[in-house]
Design an enzyme around this catalytic site. Structure first.
Site, PDB file in Angstrom:
ATOM      1  N   ASP A 184      16.645   4.132  40.022  1.00  0.00           N
ATOM      2  CA  ASP A 184      17.162   4.182  41.379  1.00  0.00           C
ATOM      3  C   ASP A 184      18.380   5.085  41.385  1.00  0.00           C
ATOM      4  OD1 ASP A 184      17.359   3.249  44.175  1.00  0.00           O
ATOM      5  OD2 ASP A 184      19.245   2.385  43.476  1.00  0.00           O
ATOM      6  N   GLU A 268      12.217   7.864  43.115  1.00  0.00           N
ATOM      7  CA  GLU A 268      11.835   8.015  44.511  1.00  0.00           C
ATOM      8  C   GLU A 268      11.940   9.477  44.901  1.00  0.00           C
ATOM      9  OE1 GLU A 268      13.139   4.618  47.490  1.00  0.00           O
ATOM     10  OE2 GLU A 268      14.637   5.009  45.980  1.00  0.00           O
ATOM     11  N   ASP A 350      20.829  -2.457  43.017  1.00  0.00           N
ATOM     12  CA  ASP A 350      20.262  -1.199  42.494  1.00  0.00           C
ATOM     13  C   ASP A 350      19.259  -1.436  41.368  1.00  0.00           C
ATOM     14  OD1 ASP A 350      21.931   0.048  44.278  1.00  0.00           O
ATOM     15  OD2 ASP A 350      23.537   0.323  42.813  1.00  0.00           O
TER      16      ASP A 350
END
Ligand SMILES: [Zn+2]
Length: 390
Positions: A184, A268, A350
């Site tokens: 992340d 991501e 996170d």
């Protein structure tokens, strides 16, 4: 495998004059082609591609008042048009904003492909230059490697750099492991991993940023067009360069370690991530670092035979409990830790997100499954509400 090394070099006055003119022509051609493409679109909704701009360049070079285009190597001009084509492809694919005009104070770059330079006895000779470039070889090009492209860059701080691309046969895939990791990318901690680690920006970056702010302030007080303003502008550019170097160095260590230890790495997609994040919080530091991290991870995975997965769809990584799959309705940005109302697991925001990212990525890699979870309706609704007004 392709690799690129970057070096500082010191041009002779003659080379500097030629290179400055080359950069000027590259910029002129790029901007002119961008202008033509924009006009064509507005006037007749037609898209001009690379090959048309390339024939335009041939025509421009025949015009008398544009004769200066013939004084420099044509290769970087062509390469500039290719870069413009890439910028447009990225724009049409929704990855970037509309291409911008290049400005003189940004410095600029010129790319020389194989036909426009020579590599002889460990020296680089550019087209139309008699002497070899005076390069500070901070590390050698591996024995037997032939450079395929060189890019000359003038930094706004007036430093010259050359980046040499070559094929390196010594890069070999690393031994296979069964480890996979989700990452992340964040603001509070630069990177949070599904292993439970958090890595922050290097501490001295903050000091550099304070220096930068002072230098900016100093610059704004200087009179436009004055010598002192130019000096202050160069100082700002120099600090920028320091920040970039420090950051890159730190990130290289980080991404190399991640790639060494894991077979599969999931992140991501940044375009999606940026849409969801609160823009006010996303400082320049994180922005630049995020794209640098994903860039380095992608190519190092390619080098070392690892799998790099980008989740390219909106996925509620922060709102989902990685333990039971429950999705909470709201997860404001100030909440750093939370407890799942379903299974009572305590989560670090996170780390939990990175675990979800890993799970989603593995689902994609194993069976090509959709990243979107079953509760897609409610997820979509929250996603819509979250969209920043811009
Ligand atoms: Zn739970």
């Amino acid at each position: 495998m392709e690799k690129a090394y970057s070096y500082r070099f010191y041009p002779t006055p003659e080379q500097e004059s030629l290179l400055r003119r080359t950069l000027g022509c590259v910029r002129w051609v790029y901007n002119k082609a961008l202008h033509e493409r924009t006009q064509a679109w507005y006037e007749s909704q037609c898209r001009i591609g690379y090959s048309q701009t390339s024939s335009m360049l041939t025509a421009w070079k025949k015009e008398e008042e544009l004769d200066f285009l013939n004084e420099v190597s044509c290769v970087p001009l062509q390469q500039g048009l290719r870069h413009l084509q890439t910028a447009f492809s990225n724009f049409w694919a929704g990855r970037t904003k509309y291409p911008n005009f290049k400005k003189k104070h940004q410095g600029g770059s010129a790319e020389f492909s194989k036909s426009a330079f020579k590599y002889r006895n460990g020296q680089i000779y550019l087209a139309k230059c008699k002497e070899a470039l005076d390069i500070r070889w901070s590390r050698p090009i591996p024995e037997g490697c032939e450079p395929s492209t060189v890019t000359v860059r003038l930094h706004p701080s007036r430093r010259w750099h050359i980046s040499i691309r070559f094929d390196d046969p010594t890069i070999k895939p690393l031994p296979v492991t069964d480890k996979a990791i989700g990452i992340d990318l964040g603001i509070n901690s630069l990177v949070a991993t599904s292993n439970g680690d958090k890595i922050s920006n290097p501490k001295h970056l903050k000091k550099h940023h304070q220096k930068l702010r002072r230098a900016h302030k100093n610059l704004s007080r200087k009179e436009k067009g004055s010598k002192n303003r130019e000096k202050a502008r160069r100082k700002v550019a120099r600090i920028h360069a320091q920040i970039t170097d420090t950051r890159k160095d730190h990130l290289h260590k980080l991404t190399t370690q991640l790639v060494r230890e894991n077979q599969t790495i999931v992140v991501e997609d940044l375009a999606v991530k940026n849409r969801v994040k609160n823009r006010r919080l996303a400082q320049g530091i994180s922005d630049a670092s995020w794209s640098e991290i994903t860039r380095q991870l992608a190519y190092k995975c390619r080098w070392y035979g690892r799998t790099y997965i980008e989740i390219d769809r909106w996925f509620p990584s922060s709102k989902r409990c990685s333990n039971c799959g429950h999705i909470v309705q709201k997860m404001p940005l100030n909440i750093r830790e939370w407890e799942c109302p379903e299974c009572r697991t305590r989560h670090d925001r996170d780390i939990n997100a990175s675990k979800n990212i890993l799970a989603a990525g593995l689902a994609v890699s194993v069976c090509g499954a959709s990243v979107r979870p079953e509760q897609s309706k409610s997820v979509k609704a929250t996603a819509m509400k979250q969209k920043p007004k811009s």
